[in-house]
Enzyme design. Structure first.
Site, mmCIF file in Angstrom:
data_model
loop_
_atom_site.group_PDB
_atom_site.id
_atom_site.type_symbol
_atom_site.label_atom_id
_atom_site.label_comp_id
_atom_site.label_asym_id
_atom_site.label_seq_id
_atom_site.Cartn_x
_atom_site.Cartn_y
_atom_site.Cartn_z
ATOM 1 N N CYS A 1 -0.656 4.107 6.148
ATOM 2 C CA CYS A 1 -0.243 2.780 6.607
ATOM 3 C C CYS A 1 1.223 2.819 7.060
ATOM 4 O O CYS A 1 2.046 3.509 6.455
ATOM 5 C CB CYS A 1 -0.407 1.763 5.483
ATOM 6 S SG CYS A 1 -2.134 1.323 5.175
ATOM 7 N N CYS B 1 0.855 -1.192 0.000
ATOM 8 C CA CYS B 1 0.000 0.000 0.000
ATOM 9 C C CYS B 1 0.892 1.244 0.000
ATOM 10 O O CYS B 1 1.760 1.381 0.846
ATOM 11 C CB CYS B 1 -0.930 0.017 1.211
ATOM 12 S SG CYS B 1 -2.041 1.450 1.160
ATOM 13 N N CYS C 1 -0.277 4.325 0.390
ATOM 14 C CA CYS C 1 -0.959 5.477 1.000
ATOM 15 C C CYS C 1 -0.098 6.071 2.121
ATOM 16 O O CYS C 1 0.859 5.466 2.588
ATOM 17 C CB CYS C 1 -2.366 5.109 1.469
ATOM 18 S SG CYS C 1 -2.491 4.522 3.165
HETATM 19 N N1 LIG Z 1 -4.009 9.257 -1.198
HETATM 20 C C1 LIG Z 1 -4.427 8.945 0.149
HETATM 21 C C2 LIG Z 1 -5.125 7.606 0.120
HETATM 22 C C3 LIG Z 1 -5.444 7.097 1.491
HETATM 23 C C4 LIG Z 1 -6.396 5.921 1.462
HETATM 24 O O1 LIG Z 1 -7.546 6.079 0.998
HETATM 25 N N2 LIG Z 1 -5.947 4.722 1.946
HETATM 26 C C5 LIG Z 1 -6.810 3.578 1.918
HETATM 27 C C6 LIG Z 1 -6.011 2.312 1.928
HETATM 28 S S1 LIG Z 1 -5.202 1.841 3.399
HETATM 29 C C7 LIG Z 1 -4.940 0.136 3.212
HETATM 30 O O2 LIG Z 1 -5.146 -0.395 2.022
HETATM 31 C C8 LIG Z 1 -7.815 3.614 3.031
HETATM 32 O O3 LIG Z 1 -8.725 2.826 3.060
HETATM 33 N N3 LIG Z 1 -7.680 4.547 3.940
HETATM 34 C C9 LIG Z 1 -8.585 4.716 5.046
HETATM 35 C C10 LIG Z 1 -7.798 5.166 6.258
HETATM 36 O O4 LIG Z 1 -6.577 5.256 6.133
HETATM 37 O O5 LIG Z 1 -8.365 5.356 7.330
HETATM 38 C C11 LIG Z 1 -3.203 8.915 1.068
HETATM 39 O O6 LIG Z 1 -2.142 8.533 0.599
HETATM 40 O O7 LIG Z 1 -3.328 9.260 2.256
HETATM 41 ZN ZN LIG Z 2 -2.652 2.195 3.159
#
Ligand SMILES: N[C@@H](CCC(=O)N[C@@H](CSCO)C(=O)NCC(=O)O)C(=O)O
Ligand SMILES: [Zn+2]
Ligand SMILES: [Zn+2]
Length: 191
Positions: free
Chosen positions: A53, A48, A50
């Protein structure tokens, strides 16, 4: 030197075991580690990109999968856990001292409620499901990766057999849309 995507991706993927049934995760503290016991293997394990994480130092991606929340128990040093962002959909429980995320839980109405997000690399046991795909790949640009390196990043994932997506995999996106449609009372067309 090319930046590390993740140590579990950089040198090729090692297959997990379909009979593996869980193990213990530990934070990175040198002592008094937070310990989480999982009574299940992970599913939908993925890289991931993002920003939220947890990633090992020097990696552009995290590796994160899901387990049923009933399969998660904190078995040592629970008092060291704190929720990183209470407003986020996924409430990531991190060690106050080393910052490692032990599990992420969804409390609101959501297609993935009931599943906890975990990082199997925090376990020394072998057999965890290998990463299945790379998600939120374009999100690494938001954290400073040069957009010009994205072809190389995607090519590297492809070279180790992982498809890349800028959200989640089609299977997971279909689950999200099915949940949204059902909530809205949409009737699906007959096949
Ligand atoms: N561009 C953003 C995306 C963040 C995002 O939507 N992350 C997802 C995936 S996390 C695991 O697969 C998500 O579901 N987020 C919800 C949360 O984090 O609470 C960025 O990079 O921040
Ligand atoms: Zn993530
Ligand atoms: Zn710790």
């Amino acid at each position: 030197m090319a930046p590390s995507l993740h140590p579990l991706v950089d040198n090729g993927i090692t297959a997990g075991s379909s009979s593996f049934a869980g193990g213990k995760l530990h934070c990175h503290c040198p002592s008094n580690q937070v310990e989480v016991t999982l009574s299940s293997n992970v599913a939908h394990n993925h890289a991931c990109g993002c920003s939220k994480c947890w990633k090992p130092k020097g990696s552009l991606f995290s590796i994160v999968g899901v387990v049923p929340r009933d399969a998660v128990s904190v078995t040592a040093n629970a008092s060291k856990l704190t929720i990183v962002d209470k407003e986020a959909t996924i409430q990531r429980n991190a060690c106050k001292d080393c910052g490692v995320h032990l599990f992420g839980r969804i409390e609101k109405d959501h297609p993935f409620k009931g599943l906890d997000f975990v990082h199997a690399e925090l376990s020394s046991e072998k057999g965890w499901q290998e990463p299945q795909f790379a998600g939120f790949v374009s999100s690494i640009i938001e954290q400073g990766t040069n957009p010009k390196s994205m072809d190389d990043v995607r090519a590297k994932f492809q070279s180790v057999g992982l498809q890349t997506y800028d959200v989640l995999s089609p299977a997971l996106m279909d689950l999200i849309s099915t949940f949204t449609a059902q909530k809205a009372g949409v009737r699906f067309a007959n096949l």
